[in-house]
Design an enzyme around this catalytic site. Structure first.
Site, short mmCIF file in Angstrom:
data_model
loop_
_atom_site.label_atom_id
_atom_site.label_comp_id
_atom_site.label_asym_id
_atom_site.label_seq_id
_atom_site.Cartn_x
_atom_site.Cartn_y
_atom_site.Cartn_z
N CYS A 1 8.90 3.60 4.58
CA CYS A 1 9.14 2.27 4.00
C CYS A 1 10.47 2.15 3.27
CB CYS A 1 8.01 1.93 3.05
SG CYS A 1 6.41 2.02 3.87
N ALA B 1 11.82 12.27 -11.17
CA ALA B 1 13.01 12.78 -10.46
C ALA B 1 12.54 13.76 -9.39
CB ALA B 1 13.94 13.46 -11.44
N LEU C 1 0.83 -1.21 0.00
CA LEU C 1 0.00 0.00 0.00
C LEU C 1 0.86 1.25 0.00
CD1 LEU C 1 -2.30 -1.12 2.95
CD2 LEU C 1 -2.64 -1.55 0.51
C1 UGA Z 1 5.93 2.44 -0.64
C2 UGA Z 1 5.58 1.52 -1.81
O1 UGA Z 1 5.26 2.29 -2.97
C3 UGA Z 1 4.40 0.63 -1.46
O2 UGA Z 1 4.15 -0.30 -2.51
C4 UGA Z 1 4.74 -0.15 -0.18
O3 UGA Z 1 3.65 -0.97 0.23
C5 UGA Z 1 5.04 0.83 0.93
O4 UGA Z 1 6.16 1.63 0.53
C6 UGA Z 1 5.36 0.02 2.17
O5 UGA Z 1 6.34 -0.74 2.16
O6 UGA Z 1 4.56 0.05 3.12
P1 UGA Z 1 5.02 4.80 0.29
O7 UGA Z 1 6.28 4.83 1.09
O8 UGA Z 1 3.72 5.09 0.93
O9 UGA Z 1 4.86 3.35 -0.42
O10 UGA Z 1 5.16 5.89 -0.85
P2 UGA Z 1 5.60 5.95 -2.38
O11 UGA Z 1 4.49 6.50 -3.17
O12 UGA Z 1 6.18 4.68 -2.83
O13 UGA Z 1 6.74 7.08 -2.30
C7 UGA Z 1 7.94 6.87 -1.58
C8 UGA Z 1 8.91 7.99 -1.81
O14 UGA Z 1 9.43 7.94 -3.13
C9 UGA Z 1 8.32 9.40 -1.68
O15 UGA Z 1 9.24 10.21 -0.98
C10 UGA Z 1 8.13 9.87 -3.09
O16 UGA Z 1 8.18 11.26 -3.24
C11 UGA Z 1 9.32 9.21 -3.77
N1 UGA Z 1 9.12 8.99 -5.21
C12 UGA Z 1 8.20 8.11 -5.66
C13 UGA Z 1 9.91 9.68 -6.11
O17 UGA Z 1 10.78 10.50 -5.73
N2 UGA Z 1 9.74 9.45 -7.45
C14 UGA Z 1 8.83 8.57 -7.91
O18 UGA Z 1 8.75 8.40 -9.15
C15 UGA Z 1 8.04 7.89 -7.00
#
Ligand code: UGA
Length: 438
Positions: A263, A255, A153
């Protein structure tokens, strides 16, 4: 089916509520009396879109209950999910399993019939084996099974992710456990969500591998962004250019200032610890972690550079503080090292975040908070877009420019076009969008 959910944090509350919404009878249990009291009064401990109304409707229909009494939660349950926290242990990065094992010990002594114990928390490979041992040591009824069912999630989109998963992963060692988990997820299975059965250890490791891979995509595109700036290319076009290849995929190629949250930072470190214990080098994941740490630490420098090399006496307005939009979560947010760097450099900071202020106040140093997005522009030398909240996507740039003392816009999430910003009188600096001064 009757389900007990131990832990009403982010994972437990969302999962328990969604199971109830499928028609199961779920009792969520937590030791924290204030949390349970708040939930019983309809107040959510976390900010997650759609959660409050889903909790309310399932409580009203009698399918979802909250208690501090584990015995009550276990009554008639065929499965108990463990969704307690597994924070990083100080020092070595290993996931701290104290809460998981304490929950298992407690429940083992309370069971009067066998059931399936399922880990939903992210736990290192081998945790399920240890849980099975504890159940036996503590005299749990014969016939209990242990399964791993990791969650995938995203905060801010958790309910949609739960109800429309790319896959459901179940690691189990016996047919009984597989049958119970298949029954729990039947509504999604009917919806054609792939239900993947693996061994328990494989499921545990797959969760870490998935997060490490996504973190790798982010670090990869962030390094490409730096290269784009040096050679005057555009990382957003590059991301689209590679992402349209199905083998690569376009997601997680935005980026930005580096990944944060509860997580990726924690799980990549825990994976490295597992690999270290197993005597297996993981050079890619360790590099991903280092690239991300350096990147977050470099964001204040980026603002300094945009201001001509000096932060002393400058007023910086920040738009967004949380690690991503649609959450109030500040854990490992890029805003933390950014604010630290700006303050150390002699700047003063004013910030606005739609919901993150309360969490931010306990983590950030001496900064001011604005009541509305546009107010951070008043007298500012530079504006920095830190989190891509929707409400920041269509601000009146000309109005912001008029309110500012300087004219620098540092867009760490690439939500504006350089030409629009320049037309409004702002000097624009995005991420990986050509040479900064080109
Ligand atoms: C993440 C995973 O996406 C989920 O599948 C997983 O279940 C979850 O961890 C977990 O292990 O519980 P989450 O941490 O809520 O989810 O958020 P994300 O949307 O994955 O973003 C994580 C970080 O990556 C954020 O800081 C976001 O800004 C960054 N991000 C994400 C980027 O810099 N670029 C992207 O293209 C995507």
């Amino acid at each position: 089916m009757r389900i007990a959910m131990i832990g009403t944090g982010y994972v437990g509350l969302v999962s328990g509520t969604c199971f109830a919404d499928f028609g199961h009878h779920v009792t969520c249990v937590d030791k924290d009396v204030t949390k349970i009291d708040a939930l019983l009064a309809g107040r959510m401990p976390i900010w997650e879109p759609g959660l409050e109304s889903l909790v309310k409707s399932n409580v009203e229909r009698g399918r979802l209950a909250f208690t501090t009494d584990l015995t009550e939660a276990l009554k008639g349950a065929q499965a108990v999910f463990i969704a307690v926290g597994t924070p990083s242990q100080r020092g070595d990065g290993h996931a701290d399993l104290t809460y998981v094992y304490a929950a298992v010990k407690e429940l083992a002594g309370l069971l009067d019939q066998p059931l399936v114990v399922v880990t939903k928390s992210t736990v290192p490979v081998g945790t399920g084996d240890r849980i099975a041992e504890i159940l036996a040591e503590e005299g749990a009824p014969k016939g209990c099974s242990v399964a791993s069912n990791p969650e995938f999630l995203r905060e801010g989109a958790a309910i949609a992710d739960f109800k429309h998963p790319d896959r459901i992963l179940v690691g189990a060692e016996d047919d009984g456990a597989r049958a119970v988990l298949a029954e729990i997820y039947r509504p999604l299975f009917l919806n054609k969500a792939p239900l993947l059965f693996t061994s328990r250890r494989t499921a545990e490791l797959t969760k870490y591998a998935a997060n490490a891979f996504l973190a790798m995509k982010i670090s990869f595109i962030n390094e490409m962004a730096d290269l784009c700036e040096a050679v005057d290319a555009d990382v957003q076009e590059l991301a689209r250019g590679i992402g349209l290849d199905n083998r690569i995929g376009g997601k997680f190629l935005h980026a930005g200032p580096g990944y944060g949250g509860s997580c990726f930072p924690k799980d990549t470190l825990a994976l490295l610890k597992t690999a270290d214990d197993a005597g297996v080098e993981q050079r890619i994941v360790s590099t991903v972690v280092a690239v991300n740490d350096d990147r977050k630490a470099a964001m204040a420098e980026r603002v300094r550079a945009a201001l001509g090399g000096n932060l002393e006496g400058k007023r910086i307005g920040l738009l967004g503080l949380t690690f991503k939009p649609n959450t109030d979560d500040m854990r490992d947010a890029p805003s933390i090292p950014l604010v630290e760097g700006l303050l150390t450099g002699g700047a003063s900071v004013v910030a606005f975040d739609p919901v993150g202020r309360v969490q931010a106040e306990s983590l950030l140093g001496e900064i001011d908070y604005a009541a509305r997005a546009e107010d951070v522009a008043d007298g500012a030398d530079a504006l920095v877009i830190v989190t891509e909240w929707d409400e920041f996507r269509a601000l009146d740039l000309a109005d912001l420019a008029r309110r500012m003392r300087g004219n620098v816009l540092v867009d760490l999430r690439n939500i504006y076009d350089r030409s629009d910003a320049e037309r409004a009188g702002l000097a624009y600096r995005g991420i990986g969008r050509g040479r900064p001064n080109a």
